[in-house]
Design a protein around this motif. Structure first.
Motif, short mmCIF file in Angstrom:
data_model
loop_
_atom_site.label_atom_id
_atom_site.label_comp_id
_atom_site.label_asym_id
_atom_site.label_seq_id
_atom_site.Cartn_x
_atom_site.Cartn_y
_atom_site.Cartn_z
N ARG A 37 -5.89 -34.82 36.73
CA ARG A 37 -5.95 -33.38 37.05
C ARG A 37 -6.55 -33.23 38.45
O ARG A 37 -7.08 -34.18 39.02
CB ARG A 37 -6.81 -32.63 36.02
N HIS A 38 -6.48 -32.00 38.98
CA HIS A 38 -7.13 -31.71 40.26
C HIS A 38 -7.41 -30.22 40.36
O HIS A 38 -6.84 -29.42 39.62
CB HIS A 38 -6.28 -32.20 41.44
N TRP A 39 -8.30 -29.86 41.29
CA TRP A 39 -8.59 -28.45 41.54
C TRP A 39 -9.17 -28.28 42.94
O TRP A 39 -9.62 -29.24 43.58
CB TRP A 39 -9.55 -27.89 40.49
N GLY A 40 -9.14 -27.04 43.41
CA GLY A 40 -9.69 -26.71 44.71
C GLY A 40 -11.03 -26.00 44.60
O GLY A 40 -11.65 -25.95 43.53
N GLY A 41 -11.49 -25.46 45.72
CA GLY A 41 -12.76 -24.77 45.75
C GLY A 41 -12.83 -23.64 44.74
O GLY A 41 -11.84 -22.95 44.49
N SER A 42 -14.00 -23.47 44.13
CA SER A 42 -14.25 -22.42 43.13
C SER A 42 -13.33 -22.52 41.92
O SER A 42 -13.13 -21.55 41.19
CB SER A 42 -14.12 -21.03 43.77
N GLY A 43 -12.74 -23.72 41.71
CA GLY A 43 -11.86 -23.93 40.57
C GLY A 43 -10.47 -23.38 40.73
O GLY A 43 -9.67 -23.41 39.79
N GLU A 44 -10.15 -22.88 41.91
CA GLU A 44 -8.82 -22.32 42.18
C GLU A 44 -7.85 -23.42 42.60
O GLU A 44 -8.23 -24.58 42.79
CB GLU A 44 -8.93 -21.25 43.27
N ASP A 45 -6.59 -23.06 42.77
CA ASP A 45 -5.62 -24.01 43.30
C ASP A 45 -6.00 -24.38 44.73
O ASP A 45 -6.41 -23.51 45.51
CB ASP A 45 -4.21 -23.41 43.29
N PRO A 46 -5.89 -25.65 45.10
CA PRO A 46 -6.24 -26.03 46.47
C PRO A 46 -5.27 -25.46 47.48
O PRO A 46 -4.09 -25.26 47.19
CB PRO A 46 -6.17 -27.56 46.44
#
Length: 366
Positions: free
Chosen positions: A208-217
């Motif tokens: 899995r992966h995620w961006g800042g603040s748990g949003e899409d990168p």
């Protein structure tokens, strides 16, 4: 010196905390340098920029440095005939015992794997494997070795990243850590991507992966950090450090945003804290490490722009202490403090990149 809260640069985020220095008493660890650690490198060795550091389960300290960054002035011994007595670049991966003696040294190009343009990041996992990354322009991969430098696994390949949603390659990854509970590799990815990405630590399979603040990168450059406007929700380059606590929290160093973000293992955003939020240039949150007491009570953050070590109380994210190392080459001073880790006795180890070119040990003071 204790620390106290100050206003967040993001007024619309109620889950943010920002802080800077003030006076007061604290029970947090205080640090003093051990000026005799490490011992002299064998074989006329010398370090370049030390761009990764990890303490293993035996309290052995692993570093990765950049041999190609050693100054030509210090390479006279490699010429034919030798131009001087000093020196020879040490191999990129070095293991020190708790007394500071070199136990092993290896690394560089070899059969079956692709070495890096520019070494960056190392992790010694719970099973004794050593993970290494790089942040050169084509360093889109991770490598796993045994303690003796035997190649085990490569994730990704040079120049093959397709951005922050790529499940197969990283892009100039900065740091990584294995969660022993699930045997998953968490990667701060990095200088090219703006995300956390998780792989199976045995097979290398994407999880899995995620961006800042748990949003899409988001790969688009958000521009320079503005203290008046705050960081926004996404990561800025680089996503530079990562740690996983025993109670399932993931801590991510969002370096040039001057903040630490906290997540659940599935990427759910929990909270964040700003550190010296007015810092510009290379930012203040360069790495993150947890103390090794059962509660993992303390968070340690090296700050390579202000040349300090910040200490937070982990549960509250309250600032409690700082080690002010500004700024030079003397024992206990820091120049571009880059990575940090902690051993079971509370000793803190810090690496330095250009122009520091060293690793230092700081012990708890009485």
């Amino acid at each position: 010196v204790a620390l106290a809260g100050c206003d967040s640069p993001q007024e619309d985020r109620g889950d943010s905390v920002a802080w800077a220095a003030s006076d007061g008493a604290t029970e947090a660890p205080r640090l003093e340098v051990d000026p005799f650690w490490p011992r002299r490198l064998p074989g006329n060795g010398i370090l370049g920029q030390v761009a990764g550091l990890s303490v293993d389960q035996r309290d052995h300290v692993w570093i990765v440095h950049r041999p190609h960054t050693v100054s030509s002035f210090n390479l006279g011994a490699t010429e034919d005939p030798p131009a001087s007595l000093c020196c020879v670049p040490a191999p990129p991966v070095i293991e020190f015992d708790p007394e500071g003696n070199v136990v092993r040294a290896w690394g560089g190009p070899g059969e079956g794997y692709d070495w890096f343009e520019n070494e960056h990041g190392i992790h010694a996992d719970q099973d004794g494997f050593i993970w290494v990354a790089g942040n050169g322009s084509q360093d889109h991969h991770l490598l796993k070795f045994t303690r003796d430098g035997e190649f085990v696994l490569q994730i990704g390949a040079p120049g093959e990243s397709r951005g922050s949603d790529d499940p197969e390659a990283v892009n100039r990854a900065a740091a990584m850590v294995v969660d022993p509970e699930e045997n998953e590799l968490y990667v701060a990815d990095g200088y090219g991507n703006r995300r956390v990405v998780v792989f199976d630590a045995e097979s290398g399979a994407y999880r899995r992966h995620w961006g800042g603040s748990g949003e899409d990168p988001v790969d688009e450059d958000p521009g320079p950090y503005d203290p008046e406007e705050g960081a926004g929700s996404g990561f800025r380059t680089p996503v530079h450090g990562i740690a996983v606590s025993r109670d399932g929290r993931v801590y991510v160093a969002d370096r040039t945003n001057n903040r630490l973000q906290v997540f659940r293992k599935d990427g759910t955003f929990l909270q964040e804290v700003y550190v010296q939020p007015a810092t510009l240039m290379s930012g203040s949150v360069w790495d993150v490490a947890l103390s090794r007491d059962p509660e993992e009570r303390w968070i340690y953050i090296p700050d390579g722009t202000n040349d300090m070590i910040w200490i937070l109380e982990r549960e509250s994210l309250e600032p409690v202490e700082r080690y002010d190392a500004r700024g030079g080459r003397g024992a206990g001073q820091l120049v571009r403090a880059h990575n940090l880790d902690v051993d079971s006795r509370g000793n803190v180890y810090v690496s330095e990149v250009e122009p520091g070119h060293r690793v230092q040990k700081f012990r708890p003071s009485p």
